[in-house]
Design a protein around this motif. Structure first.
Motif, mmCIF file in Angstrom:
data_model
loop_
_atom_site.group_PDB
_atom_site.id
_atom_site.type_symbol
_atom_site.label_atom_id
_atom_site.label_comp_id
_atom_site.label_asym_id
_atom_site.label_seq_id
_atom_site.Cartn_x
_atom_site.Cartn_y
_atom_site.Cartn_z
ATOM 1 N N SER A 12 3.940 0.023 -29.303
ATOM 2 C CA SER A 12 4.461 -0.629 -30.509
ATOM 3 C C SER A 12 4.039 0.038 -31.816
ATOM 4 O O SER A 12 4.426 -0.410 -32.895
ATOM 5 C CB SER A 12 4.052 -2.113 -30.543
ATOM 6 O OG SER A 12 2.648 -2.256 -30.659
ATOM 7 N N TRP A 47 7.576 -1.765 -33.608
ATOM 8 C CA TRP A 47 7.513 -3.121 -34.160
ATOM 9 C C TRP A 47 6.095 -3.500 -34.565
ATOM 10 O O TRP A 47 5.899 -4.254 -35.519
ATOM 11 C CB TRP A 47 8.102 -4.125 -33.182
ATOM 12 C CG TRP A 47 7.442 -4.189 -31.838
ATOM 13 C CD1 TRP A 47 7.685 -3.391 -30.755
ATOM 14 C CD2 TRP A 47 6.438 -5.124 -31.423
ATOM 15 N NE1 TRP A 47 6.894 -3.754 -29.686
ATOM 16 C CE2 TRP A 47 6.128 -4.824 -30.077
ATOM 17 C CE3 TRP A 47 5.785 -6.185 -32.052
ATOM 18 C CZ2 TRP A 47 5.176 -5.538 -29.350
ATOM 19 C CZ3 TRP A 47 4.841 -6.911 -31.335
ATOM 20 C CH2 TRP A 47 4.536 -6.576 -30.004
ATOM 21 N N SER A 99 13.285 -2.150 -32.058
ATOM 22 C CA SER A 99 12.032 -2.576 -32.681
ATOM 23 C C SER A 99 12.298 -3.331 -33.977
ATOM 24 O O SER A 99 11.621 -4.316 -34.287
ATOM 25 C CB SER A 99 11.143 -1.356 -32.958
ATOM 26 O OG SER A 99 10.753 -0.736 -31.758
ATOM 27 N N PHE A 135 11.145 -7.131 -34.744
ATOM 28 C CA PHE A 135 10.362 -7.421 -35.945
ATOM 29 C C PHE A 135 11.032 -8.498 -36.790
ATOM 30 O O PHE A 135 10.374 -9.449 -37.245
ATOM 31 C CB PHE A 135 10.172 -6.147 -36.771
ATOM 32 C CG PHE A 135 9.604 -6.388 -38.140
ATOM 33 C CD1 PHE A 135 8.267 -6.708 -38.317
ATOM 34 C CD2 PHE A 135 10.422 -6.323 -39.268
ATOM 35 C CE1 PHE A 135 7.748 -6.937 -39.581
ATOM 36 C CE2 PHE A 135 9.911 -6.555 -40.523
ATOM 37 C CZ PHE A 135 8.565 -6.865 -40.683
#
Length: 243
Positions: A30, A37, A205, A209
């Motif tokens: 990540s 994200w 991502s 988010f």
């Protein structure tokens, strides 16, 4: 569950509040270029919270429920602003992948157990966010597996089943939930949200988010930025502003 306890609130703590990301490879990656994200969260929360990556590539809920206590024992519960649990991409492998596959109801029981363990540690359910496994592009993931000498044991319909059980777990335990699977499947070109058929692309991502952002903002809105803005520092007497 072994954990550190502290009666102070996050706002009273002298340490930076923690947002802990717990999960499998989609969490581990990540902060990567595509699966970014976590980086987006860190940018959103700069000078307010430390975003801590505790992702374990290839892990399933059966293994994560066993390591959760060790992972969280380093954190005082009062300093934890939020926890994400993002599992199911590996659990939802078909039974032919006996190393990673976890039966659906067992997967759900592990999610519930993890929430219970966090609550026992002093982290309230309101600070916990469950994220469903994403959709899976079996064609693309199959090609990736072939290139790496593995067999593909994924099914997008099965991923949807595990996503629904993740949602049920969140409802039963009173935690937050982001239904990433359903939101992906609303898009005609949802395959573009994945970079290899399984892991998130930059666009994927960004979707995750944006789905998480309202929950994150709600939990962190009262956390003040650390130290004054540079324009507010008294240059003639910095100690008055900074000490």
């Amino acid at each position: 569950m072994a954990c550190q306890r502290n009666t102070a609130t996050v706002s009273q703590s002298t340490t930076w509040p923690k947002v802990v990301l717990f999960g499998d490879s989609i969490t581990q990656f990540s902060f990567s270029n595509d699966g970014c994200w976590g980086s987006m969260l860190a940018d959103l929360l700069q000078r307010k919270c430390d975003v801590i990556n505790r992702g374990f590539s290839g892990y399933n809920s059966r293994w994560c429920v066993k390591i959760l206590s060790k992972v969280f024992e380093e954190f005082a519960s009062s300093d934890v602003a939020m926890v994400t649990i993002f599992l199911g991409a590996n659990d939802s492998n078909l039974p032919a992948n006996s190393h990673q596959h976890v039966p659906a109801e067992e997967y759900k029981s592990h999610l519930i157990s993890m929430v219970e363990k966090l609550q026992m540690c002093g982290i309230p359910r309101e600070k916990i966010l469950l994220i469903t496994p994403p959709a899976c592009d079996v064609v693309a993931w199959g090609a990736d597996c072939s290139l790496n000498g593995r067999q593909c044991h994924k099914c997008n319909k099965t991923a949807g089943l595990y996503a629904s059980l993740c949602k049920e777990s969140a409802t039963e335990m009173g935690t937050g939930c982001v239904d990433l699977y359903t939101e992906m499947m609303k898009l005609q070109d949802w395959q573009q949200l994945l970079n290899d058929g399984l892991h998130l692309s930059t666009r994927g991502s960004e979707l995750l988010f944006n789905l998480m952002k309202p929950f994150v903002v709600k939990l962190t809105s009262e956390i003040e930025a650390k130290f004054p803005d540079w324009k507010d520092v008294d240059n003639t007497n910095p100690d008055a502003s900074l000490c």
